[in-house]
Design an enzyme around this catalytic site. Structure first.
Site, PDB file in Angstrom:
ATOM      1  CD  GLU A   1      -2.426  -1.006   2.853  1.00  0.00           C
ATOM      2  OE1 GLU A   1      -2.228  -0.060   3.643  1.00  0.00           O
ATOM      3  OE2 GLU A   1      -3.042  -2.028   3.163  1.00  0.00           O
TER       4      GLU A   1
ATOM      5  CE  LYS B   1       5.241   5.322   6.792  1.00  0.00           C
ATOM      6  NZ  LYS B   1       5.182   6.732   7.056  1.00  0.00           N
TER       7      LYS B   1
ATOM      8  CG  ASP C   1       4.194  12.614   4.647  1.00  0.00           C
ATOM      9  OD1 ASP C   1       4.190  12.291   5.851  1.00  0.00           O
ATOM     10  OD2 ASP C   1       4.999  13.418   4.155  1.00  0.00           O
TER      11      ASP C   1
ATOM     12  CE1 TYR D   1      -3.200   2.002   9.102  1.00  0.00           C
ATOM     13  CE2 TYR D   1      -3.082   4.040   7.877  1.00  0.00           C
ATOM     14  CZ  TYR D   1      -2.841   3.331   9.024  1.00  0.00           C
ATOM     15  OH  TYR D   1      -2.271   3.937  10.087  1.00  0.00           O
TER      16      TYR D   1
ATOM     17  CE  LYS E   1       9.191   6.744   6.672  1.00  0.00           C
ATOM     18  NZ  LYS E   1      10.008   7.481   7.525  1.00  0.00           N
TER      19      LYS E   1
ATOM     20  CB  CYS F   1      21.864  48.209   1.572  1.00  0.00           C
ATOM     21  SG  CYS F   1      20.107  47.831   1.576  1.00  0.00           S
TER      22      CYS F   1
ATOM     23  CB  CYS G   1      18.889  52.125   1.188  1.00  0.00           C
ATOM     24  SG  CYS G   1      20.082  51.466   2.375  1.00  0.00           S
TER      25      CYS G   1
ATOM     26  CB  CYS H   1      21.372  47.410   5.382  1.00  0.00           C
ATOM     27  SG  CYS H   1      20.862  49.103   5.070  1.00  0.00           S
TER      28      CYS H   1
ATOM     29  CB  CYS I   1      17.333  50.654   4.711  1.00  0.00           C
ATOM     30  SG  CYS I   1      17.136  49.271   3.586  1.00  0.00           S
TER      31      CYS I   1
HETATM   32  S1  IVH Z   1      -0.055   0.395   8.724  1.00  0.00           S
HETATM   33  C1  IVH Z   1       0.734  -1.647  12.690  1.00  0.00           C
HETATM   34  N1  IVH Z   1      -0.562   1.482   6.372  1.00  0.00           N
HETATM   35  O1  IVH Z   1       2.625   5.379   8.723  1.00  0.00           O
HETATM   36  C2  IVH Z   1       0.476  -1.045  11.366  1.00  0.00           C
HETATM   37  N2  IVH Z   1       0.381   2.838   8.051  1.00  0.00           N
HETATM   38  O2  IVH Z   1       4.613   4.200  11.274  1.00  0.00           O
HETATM   39  C3  IVH Z   1       0.654   0.396  11.374  1.00  0.00           C
HETATM   40  N3  IVH Z   1       0.707   5.161   7.386  1.00  0.00           N
HETATM   41  O3  IVH Z   1       1.716   7.063  11.203  1.00  0.00           O
HETATM   42  C4  IVH Z   1       0.359   1.194  10.237  1.00  0.00           C
HETATM   43  N4  IVH Z   1      -0.050   4.995   5.332  1.00  0.00           N
HETATM   44  O4  IVH Z   1      -0.481   6.132  10.137  1.00  0.00           O
HETATM   45  C5  IVH Z   1      -0.085   1.669   7.622  1.00  0.00           C
HETATM   46  N5  IVH Z   1      -1.086   2.315   4.263  1.00  0.00           N
HETATM   47  C6  IVH Z   1      -0.612   2.509   5.500  1.00  0.00           C
HETATM   48  C7  IVH Z   1      -0.147   3.761   5.926  1.00  0.00           C
HETATM   49  C8  IVH Z   1       0.339   3.884   7.224  1.00  0.00           C
HETATM   50  C9  IVH Z   1       0.464   5.814   6.233  1.00  0.00           C
HETATM   51  C10 IVH Z   1       1.307   5.794   8.584  1.00  0.00           C
HETATM   52  C11 IVH Z   1       0.665   5.400   9.877  1.00  0.00           C
HETATM   53  C12 IVH Z   1       1.745   5.711  10.868  1.00  0.00           C
HETATM   54  C13 IVH Z   1       2.987   5.428  10.078  1.00  0.00           C
HETATM   55  C14 IVH Z   1       3.553   4.083  10.464  1.00  0.00           C
END
Ligand code: IVH
Length: 682
Positions: free
Chosen positions: A120, A122, A124, A228, A318, A413, A416, A431, A437
């Site tokens: 999935e 992640k 932000d 999720y 990441k 500057c 001025c 300055c 100025c």
């Molecule tokens: S699973 C135990 N799935 O990422 C399972 N987390 O450290 C925990 N996050 O702040 C999370 N997208 O909220 C999962 N598709 C996703 C996610 C997700 C973002 C965030 C989660 C947490 C951090 C995990």
């Protein structure tokens, strides 16, 4: 011997723990990250490594033993029924392979077996937990420290993609709240116009918008949610055996699930997914920072269980922090209100992490020297936690033409033409024309009207710019002498807006002394320092006469601030400014007598504000209640003492009526405040 060996490691561990908890607090509690995720992760990893090598030095308060954040105090704290875990990180294919190897070792599976995963994106954003009982959403909370979070139910109810009712009696779901890029950019534009501090990124904007005591503000911020996972009671009629089925069920129940997930058959396909989305994710309308990889089989997840920190069945892959290459077109110098020359890189526009970047920070002249960056160079820019990206290095220096000149610090500057100079012990150049100025004048006036200072609504950067250019104003005093006709000469001002501007300027005259002191722009004296100073010197006269020793004896005020204050009052121009402000009736004395006697009158009383008040804003009303010792919360419960119902009051009013809580009309509320103040004065 052993002690000596350990004490070095102990010191390192202590320092890492301190740094991590500081950054945790900045990130989670203040939505104000000071370092990038990658830098944070590097510190965290270093601590993990040391603790692994010296397990006897692991303590319960170590950030490695906890999950993230402290919580804010204003919201009710709620214990999570099921803990919210964090995830371990992987930053390479190798780390993904070793994640799978660990799973196989833990479950004693043969090495060549294939494991199914769900990949999935992640998101932000901000993690949330939603609890549904008897089909209804009864609680929504932030993650907090994983065990206890903040009750933000009312705010989450304003998020359109979160259903208030679902067709299942009990379920707890987890997900991520986020702000789409388009909403984020619009919000920051509005904040810039209104002179409010900008949000560093969509994640912080989402966090700031969720932690509003007034849920109407959250509603206006157009947040969205992806859910999720879900936890259902063991006896539930739903039979779910895989994570993939879980996502499907959540979707059928009306939750917004991210459509880009994929069930894969083995870890190689996980790697393919991660590679595929590394670039594809930039075309999404929201921010993602990696991929979450989860074992698909729920029975296998159960067998794997959790470490103290994270599940063994999931990992966050990441993406490296993003950089982009572009050309440095110019180095622009701004001159701040204190006269400091600040360089900014002007770039050939380039796409970076979902937005177009055309300016980047160069920090200061030492940084330009360190990077040896020259106009015309190809440079690498990085988007980290900062609002504007940073130039991190010059690329292709070997291709640089021999005659490309080094950047020279201007000796005059740019605004001025006065000479510039360097202060002892400082990196910055200044300055020398602090009095006239034009840029310093503008910057001082921007600061005077800004949110933290006199907070003059409707007077922002562009109006000040025009007023200074047209020579209508030069000092804050001139603002208060502007006439209707003066303002009518400015662009985009009609009858109504002119009146509003004049009213807002007039209203600012009643700002308390602490704000006036902040607005004077004495170097190093921001709003917190101004409050500290006022505790000891509650009028401008006594402050003017205070010695450096007296000033630096105040807790929190050092020699540098004390000297800066003293220096400010030695300037004849500043003394004249103060005299004129005093003639205008601006507060140069803190009305302490009344303030302290007011407090405690509403002590222990909890208020909820709903609807629109005509005589004051919600923030204003909340400040008044707090000043009188009361508390303001966002949701109505049996612990609420009063609900103040303004125009168009909504569900909070009906809830108060259901619970038999005293409802005050705006008039009754204003009367209550007046009575409380009068009682305090007796
Ligand atoms: S699973 C135990 N799935 O990422 C399972 N987390 O450290 C925990 N996050 O702040 C999370 N997208 O909220 C999962 N598709 C996703 C996610 C997700 C973002 C965030 C989660 C947490 C951090 C995990």
């Amino acid at each position: 011997m052993t002690k000596n060996l350990f004490s070095g490691v102990e010191d390192d561990i202590k320092s890492l723990k301190e740094q991590l908890s500081y950054h945790n607090e900045q990130y989670y509690t203040h939505d104000n990250p000071q370092i990038s995720d990658a830098e944070y992760d590097a510190l965290f990893r270093k601590l993990l490594e040391l603790e692994k090598a010296f397990p006897q030095l692991v303590t319960a308060d170590s950030p490695t033993q906890k999950v993230g954040a402290k919580t804010l105090k204003e919201f009710k704290q709620v214990a999570h029924k099921n803990r919210l875990y964090s995830l371990d990180n992987a930053t390479s294919d190798g780390a993904l392979l070793s994640f799978e190897n660990k799973i196989k070792r833990f479950l004693k599976l043969p090495e060549d077996i294939q494991i199914e995963y769900v990949c999935e994106l992640k998101i932000d954003g901000i993690a949330i937990a939603l609890t549904y009982e008897n089909k209804k959403l009864i609680q929504g909370a932030t993650r907090g420290d994983g065990k206890t979070g903040e009750d933000i139910t009312e705010n989450l109810k304003t998020v359109k993609s979160i259903p208030n009712e679902v067709d299942i009696d009990f379920i707890e779901t987890r997900g991520e709240i986020f702000m789409p890029y388009s909403v984020f950019e619009k919000l920051n534009q509005e904040r810039q116009t209104a002179n409010q501090p900008l949000f560093a990124n969509p994640r912080n904007a989402a966090g700031g918008s969720l932690r509003q005591l007034d849920s109407d503000i959250t509603r206006k911020r157009s947040l969205e949610a992806f859910i999720y996972t879900g936890i259902i009671p063991e006896n539930s009629p739903l039979k779910i055996n895989t994570h993939q089925q879980m996502l499907q069920t959540l979707k059928e129940l009306g939750f917004n699930t991210n459509p880009n997930h994929r069930k894969v058959n083995n870890i190689q396909e996980v790697i393919t997914y991660c590679n595929e989305w590394e670039t594809k994710r930039h075309s999404l309308p929201y921010a993602t920072d990696g991929v979450v990889v989860k074992v698909n089989d729920l029975k296998m997840q159960k067998d794997l269980g959790f470490t103290s920190h994270s599940p063994r069945w999931a990992i966050a892959y990441k993406y490296p922090e993003e950089t982009a290459e572009t050309t440095l077109l110019d180095i622009e110098i701004n001159v701040s209100r204190t006269g400091a020359l600040n360089p900014t890189a002007v770039l050939e526009p380039v796409r970076l992490a979902g937005s177009t970047v055309s300016r980047a920070s160069l920090h200061n002249f030492d940084e330009i020297e360190r990077l040896d960056v020259r106009i015309g160079d190809r440079v690498l820019v990085k988007k980290a936690a900062e609002i504007i990206p940073k130039v991190i290095k010059v690329v292709d220096t070997d291709k640089r033409p021999a005659d490309r000149e080094k950047f020279i610090i201007p000796d005059t500057c740019p605004f001025c033409g006065s000479n510039t100079f360097k202060k002892d012990g400082e990196v910055a150049f200044y300055c020398s024309n602090s009095e006239s100025c034009i840029n310093q004048i503008k910057e001082r006036l921007y600061y005077w009207v800004s949110k933290d200072a006199m907070d003059i609504d409707g007077v922002g950067v562009s109006l000040i710019e025009q007023m200074v250019e047209k020579k209508l104003i030069e000092s804050p005093v001139d603002l208060y002498r502007l006439t209707y006709e003066d303002i009518a000469t400015l662009d985009r001002t009609g009858d109504k807006s002119i009146k509003n501007i004049l009213n807002a300027i007039e209203k600012s005259k009643s700002q308390p002394f602490s704000r006036v002191l902040t607005s004077l722009g004495i170097p190093y004296v921001g709003k917190e320092t101004a409050l500290l100073i006022i505790d000891s010197f509650n009028d401008i006269e006594s402050l003017k006469n205070a010695s450096i020793e007296e000033l630096s004896s105040i807790d929190g005020i050092g020699e540098k601030i004390a000297q800066s204050v003293k220096l400010f009052f030695t300037s004849q121009k500043n003394i004249e400014l103060i005299n004129k402000l005093s003639e205008l009736g601006i507060h140069l004395k803190e009305n302490r007598q009344t303030e302290s006697s007011y407090t405690k009158i509403l002590n222990g009383k909890t208020f909820v504000l709903t609807g629109t008040l005509s005589s004051m804003g919600r923030t204003d009303a909340a400040e008044k209640i707090k000043a009188l010792g009361g508390k303001v919360t966002s949701s109505v419960s049996k612990n609420t003492d009063f609900v103040v119902a303004g125009d168009k009051a909504g569900s909070k009013l009906s809830k108060a009526q259901d619970l038999g809580i005293k409802v005050l009309s705006e008039n009754e509320f204003v009367k209550l405040l007046q009575d409380a103040i009068e009682q305090g004065e007796q």
